[in-house]
Design a protein around this motif. Structure first.
Motif, PDB file in Angstrom:
ATOM      1  N   ILE A 267       0.899  -1.192   0.021  1.00  0.00           N
ATOM      2  CA  ILE A 267      -0.176   0.104  -0.083  1.00  0.00           C
ATOM      3  C   ILE A 267       0.865   1.161  -0.099  1.00  0.00           C
ATOM      4  O   ILE A 267       1.969   1.458   0.859  1.00  0.00           O
ATOM      5  N   VAL A 268       0.658   2.088  -0.979  1.00  0.00           N
ATOM      6  CA  VAL A 268       1.538   3.382  -0.978  1.00  0.00           C
ATOM      7  C   VAL A 268       0.514   4.635  -0.543  1.00  0.00           C
ATOM      8  O   VAL A 268      -0.655   4.764  -1.138  1.00  0.00           O
ATOM      9  N   LEU A 269       0.642   5.303   0.526  1.00  0.00           N
ATOM     10  CA  LEU A 269      -0.448   6.155   0.932  1.00  0.00           C
ATOM     11  C   LEU A 269       0.373   7.498   1.046  1.00  0.00           C
ATOM     12  O   LEU A 269       1.585   7.709   1.107  1.00  0.00           O
ATOM     13  N   ASN A 270      -0.310   8.420   0.632  1.00  0.00           N
ATOM     14  CA  ASN A 270       0.161   9.824   0.674  1.00  0.00           C
ATOM     15  C   ASN A 270      -0.964  10.645   1.202  1.00  0.00           C
ATOM     16  O   ASN A 270      -1.899  10.862   1.316  1.00  0.00           O
ATOM     17  N   SER A 271      -0.132  11.714   2.344  1.00  0.00           N
ATOM     18  CA  SER A 271      -1.068  12.556   3.001  1.00  0.00           C
ATOM     19  C   SER A 271      -0.388  13.959   2.696  1.00  0.00           C
ATOM     20  O   SER A 271       0.565  14.236   3.071  1.00  0.00           O
TER      21      SER A 271
ATOM     22  N   MET B 191      -2.231  -1.134  -3.858  1.00  0.00           N
ATOM     23  CA  MET B 191      -3.219  -0.043  -3.524  1.00  0.00           C
ATOM     24  C   MET B 191      -2.457   1.159  -3.363  1.00  0.00           C
ATOM     25  O   MET B 191      -1.386   1.254  -2.830  1.00  0.00           O
ATOM     26  N   PHE B 192      -3.076   2.374  -3.861  1.00  0.00           N
ATOM     27  CA  PHE B 192      -2.566   3.669  -3.972  1.00  0.00           C
ATOM     28  C   PHE B 192      -3.778   4.543  -3.186  1.00  0.00           C
ATOM     29  O   PHE B 192      -4.875   4.237  -3.783  1.00  0.00           O
ATOM     30  N   ALA B 193      -3.485   5.131  -2.306  1.00  0.00           N
ATOM     31  CA  ALA B 193      -4.414   5.944  -1.536  1.00  0.00           C
ATOM     32  C   ALA B 193      -3.869   7.368  -1.031  1.00  0.00           C
ATOM     33  O   ALA B 193      -3.110   7.329  -0.512  1.00  0.00           O
TER      34      ALA B 193
END
Length: 397
Positions: free
Chosen positions: A220-224, A246-248
């Motif tokens: 999973i790659v998450l960006n805030s 998953m990218f979110a």
């Protein structure tokens, strides 16, 4: 001056029309967050048109039409604070609606509190805004720590379950709060954080961090961060062939510009959302969810549904309107007290503030872009589509 608007001399109970109610709005009309600012402005303008079509806000039988006075803060917190003071001092704003973004909201909150002017905001989610004991600042949106935890709840239900997470974050207060919530919450859902790094807010070249995330082979790659950073990360992921399952991203996927900028490469991306047209709230006043969508499309000639920035901005207006009506007064301290005790259901969800001024009662949902369209995919009781997972590798799209 107060003038009679309707009713005859002997009619009794005639509605009166009072002076226009001036509400000040510092806003990112230009600058790095102008896209999001434009959406927030749409939400404010929708309410202004609607309430004025009703004759204005009813204060004990006298209706006051609303005049929104905008100032362009250029997406800069220091300028936003200066303009907030100008709105109060020179433009004689009686109340304030918040700007776009947590950093600008944070600086503007200081000014609102110092002047004793209620400010209702819908676009600053950082809890840091509300840690100073302010009495005049209220936020209608779910706080920052809720933005990506729902994505992790959803991910934990998927098969095959992803297990590793790369967390990228801008260094502004909102983004850091979102990222900290992820790193605190993930282990309890069975995820391991294998990469966690931050970048300067507003960055558009993030290939270095994306390369580092690729090296960790995160599921999973998450960006805030915000819209332009989310676009930059997605482009870098494609260029570097970072094939996560998953990218979110916290902010960006819900906006029309995300899909416009990325085309088909926007597909499969998830995002936490404050609101979607699929939510099932039954409001006590104003418009239903579907009527809101219809009104938005008509007012702006759009084929797209309103995104959550639009909706949360309208919700801020509704909270202020209801507080003024409940107070039966335009006095700032009485409206402040009415905001503090507000408990109302709107098309956006329940609005009820804790002692800090944060709306902790409203849940968030998860969206995914599928074939160029936004779909609500979590929780299941409001979803209009199932999550498309895992994302195919870039070379096979």
């Amino acid at each position: 001056m107060v003038a009679l608007a309707c009713g005859s001399a002997g009619g009794g109970g005639a509605t009166q029309t009072g002076e226009d109610l001036v509400i000040g709005v510092p806003m990112s009309i230009t600058g790095s967050q102008s896209k999001e600012g434009a959406l927030a402005k749409q939400g404010y303008d929708m309410w202004q048109q609607w309430i004025n079509n009703q004759g204005g806000i009813d204060v004990k039988g006298t209706k006051h039409k609303v005049k929104l006075v905008y100032e362009d803060d250029q997406s800069k917190p220091d300028i936003s604070a200066q303009l907030t003071q100008k709105l109060i001092t020179e433009e004689k704003a009686q109340f304030l609606l918040g700007p776009y973004g947590s950093s600008t909201t944070n600086t503007d909150a200081v000014v609102a509190e110092r002047n004793g002017i209620p400010m209702v905001e819908g676009n600053g989610a950082a809890q840091a805004i509300f840690e100073h004991g302010y009495k005049y600042v209220f936020g209608v949106l779910s706080p920052a720590n809720k933005y990506l935890t729902g994505v992790l709840d959803m991910a934990a239900s998927l098969t095959p379950k992803p297990t590793t997470v790369a967390m990228l974050s801008a260094d502004d207060s909102f983004s850091l709060e979102v990222a900290k919530a992820v790193t605190d919450y993930a282990p309890g859902k069975g995820f391991t954080i294998v990469y966690n790094d931050r970048y300067p807010n507003g960055s558009t070249d993030l290939s270095g961090l994306v390369a580092n995330a690729k090296a960790k082979s995160a599921d999973i790659v998450l960006n805030s961060g915000h819209l332009q950073e989310a676009i930059a990360i997605n482009k870098a992921a494609k260029d570097l062939k970072l094939d996560a399952k998953m990218f979110a991203y916290s902010v960006g996927p819900s906006t029309p510009d995300f899909i416009t900028s990325l085309g088909k490469d926007a597909d499969y991306v998830f995002g936490g959302s404050q609101w979607t047209p699929q939510v099932k709230y039954t409001p006590s006043f104003y418009l239903s969810v579907q009527d809101y969508v219809t009104a938005y499309k008509k007012m702006f000639g759009s084929n797209e549904d309103p995104d959550y920035h639009v909706a949360e901005s309208t919700a801020a207006c509704l909270a202020l309107q209801k507080a003024i009506q409940n107070a039966g007064s335009l006095k700032p301290d009485r409206v402040r007290d009415a905001l503090a005790s507000l408990d109302v259901m709107t098309f956006f969800g329940q609005i009820k503030f804790d002692t800090r001024g944060i709306n902790v009662t409203k849940p968030m949902v998860v969206e995914q872009i599928q074939s160029g369209k936004h779909h609500t995919v979590w929780p299941a009781d409001v979803a209009d589509a199932k999550p498309m997972y895992p994302a195919p590798g870039w070379s096979s799209r």
